[in-house]
Design an enzyme around this catalytic site. Sequence first.
Site, PDB file in Angstrom:
ATOM      1  N   THR A  29      -4.367   1.260   5.682  1.00 16.76           N
ATOM      2  CA  THR A  29      -4.784   0.064   6.491  1.00 16.76           C
ATOM      3  C   THR A  29      -3.674  -0.982   6.665  1.00 16.76           C
ATOM      4  O   THR A  29      -2.842  -0.823   5.855  1.00 16.76           O
ATOM      5  CB  THR A  29      -5.919  -0.710   5.689  1.00 16.76           C
ATOM      6  OG1 THR A  29      -7.079   0.087   5.720  1.00 16.76           O
ATOM      7  CG2 THR A  29      -6.286  -1.935   6.591  1.00 16.76           C
ATOM      8  N   THR A  32       1.413  -1.181   9.585  1.00 12.16           N
ATOM      9  CA  THR A  32       2.345  -0.281   9.308  1.00 12.16           C
ATOM     10  C   THR A  32       1.691   1.222   9.441  1.00 12.16           C
ATOM     11  O   THR A  32       1.760   2.121  10.312  1.00 12.16           O
ATOM     12  CB  THR A  32       3.151   0.227   8.084  1.00 12.16           C
ATOM     13  OG1 THR A  32       3.671  -1.343   7.701  1.00 12.16           O
ATOM     14  CG2 THR A  32       4.181   1.120   7.740  1.00 12.16           C
ATOM     15  N   LYS A 102      -1.014  -3.453  -3.342  1.00 12.63           N
ATOM     16  CA  LYS A 102      -1.515  -3.325  -2.131  1.00 12.63           C
ATOM     17  C   LYS A 102      -2.611  -4.424  -2.001  1.00 12.63           C
ATOM     18  O   LYS A 102      -3.141  -4.842  -2.875  1.00 12.63           O
ATOM     19  CB  LYS A 102      -2.174  -1.774  -1.904  1.00 12.63           C
ATOM     20  CG  LYS A 102      -0.909  -0.846  -1.930  1.00 12.63           C
ATOM     21  CD  LYS A 102      -1.563   0.481  -1.745  1.00 12.63           C
ATOM     22  CE  LYS A 102      -2.496   0.420  -0.492  1.00 12.63           C
ATOM     23  NZ  LYS A 102      -2.071  -0.075   0.726  1.00 12.63           N
ATOM     24  N   GLY A 104      -2.866  -6.647   0.878  1.00 15.46           N
ATOM     25  CA  GLY A 104      -2.620  -7.838   1.743  1.00 15.46           C
ATOM     26  C   GLY A 104      -3.667  -7.697   2.880  1.00 15.46           C
ATOM     27  O   GLY A 104      -3.830  -8.832   3.284  1.00 15.46           O
ATOM     28  N   GLY A 105      -4.255  -6.595   3.257  1.00 17.73           N
ATOM     29  CA  GLY A 105      -5.193  -6.542   4.481  1.00 17.73           C
ATOM     30  C   GLY A 105      -6.439  -6.673   3.772  1.00 17.73           C
ATOM     31  O   GLY A 105      -7.652  -6.286   4.749  1.00 17.73           O
ATOM     32  N   GLU A 111      -8.969   1.567  -0.507  1.00 17.85           N
ATOM     33  CA  GLU A 111      -7.461   2.208  -0.471  1.00 17.85           C
ATOM     34  C   GLU A 111      -7.420   2.954  -1.953  1.00 17.85           C
ATOM     35  O   GLU A 111      -6.909   4.006  -2.028  1.00 17.85           O
ATOM     36  CB  GLU A 111      -6.508   1.291  -0.378  1.00 17.85           C
ATOM     37  CG  GLU A 111      -6.260   0.830   1.172  1.00 17.85           C
ATOM     38  CD  GLU A 111      -5.300  -0.182   1.506  1.00 17.85           C
ATOM     39  OE1 GLU A 111      -4.949  -0.397   2.551  1.00 17.85           O
ATOM     40  OE2 GLU A 111      -5.048  -0.916   0.443  1.00 17.85           O
TER      41      GLU A 111
END
Length: 233
Positions: A29, A32, A102, A104-105, A111
Amino acid sequence: MDATEIKQRVGYEAVDRTVRSGMKLGLGTGSTAVHAVRRVAELMERGTLTDILAVPTSFGTRIECQRLGIPLRDLNDPDIDGHLDLSIDGSDEVDPDRYLTKGGGGALLIEKLVEYNSDRLVVIVDESKMVSRLGERYPIPLEVVPAARRTLEKAVVRFGARPELRMAVKKSGPVYTDQGNVILDLYFNEAFDPVELERELNLFPGAVENGIFTKVRPMVIIGHSDGRIETLE
Ligand code: 5RP
């Protein structure tokens, strides 16, 4: 190269180097990872990649895969059976041990579930994500059930963290994750032990998952602004 070009470059590079026909793929996600998703779709359309099954790590990635016609499954589906060959994802920070942060989204829970259950993880980042210690530039996200927000805001202080409830941008109130939880972003002024903190944060009642990833040693593909691609593994 500008930021978008670097993200596209590492996304394409990851897919070209590691994805093979017949693979069961975890798709990450973020701004990038979306380039890796698009590259998979492009190679499938060309016929270079066949028999791909993908498990998306967020609602956003699911929508992009559906738009591009990538066949989707859940981790629980019998043809995935809880295990993937390879996952590709971005990261907020990568330290010298290749430990990651991880989320940030906001997709850290799925994930981690997907990536801890993949034979291999490829992380794609630009050079700004390489740090000397986790928490240097980005907070550490902790996903919590809404009822536990206040007790956990108080509990994390003992680790030297300053918690902030993540707020939505185009909605009033907090961000709710794909699983209906809220996120406490934990700011640290000092270095911490990532292995210990990953374990400790999840021990509190109501803590669902945190964004520290120490139990996988990913291949890290780093894009530099001068066009160089560096690989750590
Ligand atoms: C989402 C994530 C992302 O992979 C991470 O935030 C990096 O995103 P971007 O590539 O947009 O900088 O962990 O939960």
